[in-house]
Design an enzyme around this catalytic site. Structure first.
Site, PDB file in Angstrom:
ATOM      1  N   LYS A 165      46.912  48.456  34.511  1.00  9.57           N
ATOM      2  CA  LYS A 165      46.732  49.828  34.101  1.00  9.57           C
ATOM      3  C   LYS A 165      46.515  50.695  35.330  1.00  9.57           C
ATOM      4  O   LYS A 165      45.472  50.394  35.989  1.00  9.57           O
ATOM      5  CB  LYS A 165      45.635  49.893  33.072  1.00  9.57           C
ATOM      6  CG  LYS A 165      45.085  51.233  32.624  1.00  9.57           C
ATOM      7  CD  LYS A 165      44.176  51.099  31.371  1.00  9.57           C
ATOM      8  CE  LYS A 165      43.715  52.518  31.078  1.00  9.57           C
ATOM      9  NZ  LYS A 165      42.485  52.500  29.856  1.00  9.57           N
ATOM     10  N   SER A 180      63.258  56.405  35.854  1.00  6.52           N
ATOM     11  CA  SER A 180      62.236  55.541  36.433  1.00  6.52           C
ATOM     12  C   SER A 180      60.974  56.270  36.835  1.00  6.52           C
ATOM     13  O   SER A 180      61.127  57.498  36.368  1.00  6.52           O
ATOM     14  CB  SER A 180      62.757  54.734  37.507  1.00  6.52           C
ATOM     15  OG  SER A 180      62.907  55.397  38.767  1.00  6.52           O
ATOM     16  N   TYR A 200      60.968  52.248  33.820  1.00  7.55           N
ATOM     17  CA  TYR A 200      60.628  51.007  34.740  1.00  7.55           C
ATOM     18  C   TYR A 200      60.127  51.661  36.146  1.00  7.55           C
ATOM     19  O   TYR A 200      60.252  52.927  36.354  1.00  7.55           O
ATOM     20  CB  TYR A 200      61.696  50.273  34.802  1.00  7.55           C
ATOM     21  CG  TYR A 200      63.072  50.938  35.589  1.00  7.55           C
ATOM     22  CD1 TYR A 200      63.199  51.000  37.009  1.00  7.55           C
ATOM     23  CD2 TYR A 200      64.019  51.586  34.671  1.00  7.55           C
ATOM     24  CE1 TYR A 200      64.639  51.640  37.426  1.00  7.55           C
ATOM     25  CE2 TYR A 200      64.937  52.589  35.122  1.00  7.55           C
ATOM     26  CZ  TYR A 200      65.220  52.402  36.663  1.00  7.55           C
ATOM     27  OH  TYR A 200      66.159  53.081  37.082  1.00  7.55           O
TER      28      TYR A 200
END
Length: 116
Positions: free
Chosen positions: A9, A25, A58
């Site tokens: 995180k 992305s 991603y």
């Protein structure tokens, strides 16, 4: 039995760029990636604190030390430069292993530098 748990995180990173014309992305400063234990091409969920948008994409490597948090392609429509975002990834693991697993959580400053 396997369950999904928080693996990594980055809490309250600042968006530095939103590039609609890039393939797609999120580019993340390599220092932040390594500190949060994220790798290139890993799927991440993005939670925009400013507008409530939630989406996934991603990871691609951003320049080390640059503070880059750049949302690209369609994701660029879900953020504005300066927005605060939470970037998370999850991992599937055995229930018993998950009980003692510790995620990598980092708290960058307003310039996306790692706070000690």
């Amino acid at each position: 039995m396997n369950i999904e748990v928080l693996k990594s995180k980055i809490h309250r990173a600042t968006v530095t760029e939103a590039n609609l014309n890039y393939i797609g992305s999120i580019a993340i400063d390599l220092d932040l990636m390594e500190s949060a234990n994220l790798i290139e091409n890993e799927r991440v969920n993005i939670y925009n604190i400013n507008n409530g948008e939630r989406f996934d994409t991603y990871v691609i490597k951003g320049q080390r030390g640059s503070g880059t948090i750049s949302l690209n392609g369609a994701a660029a429509r879900k953020v504005a430069v300066g927005d605060k975002v939470i970037i998370v990834s999850y991992a599937s693991m055995d229930f018993e292993v998950a009980k003692s697993f510790k995620p990598n959580i980092i708290f960058p400053d307003d310039s996306n530098k790692i706070q000690l």
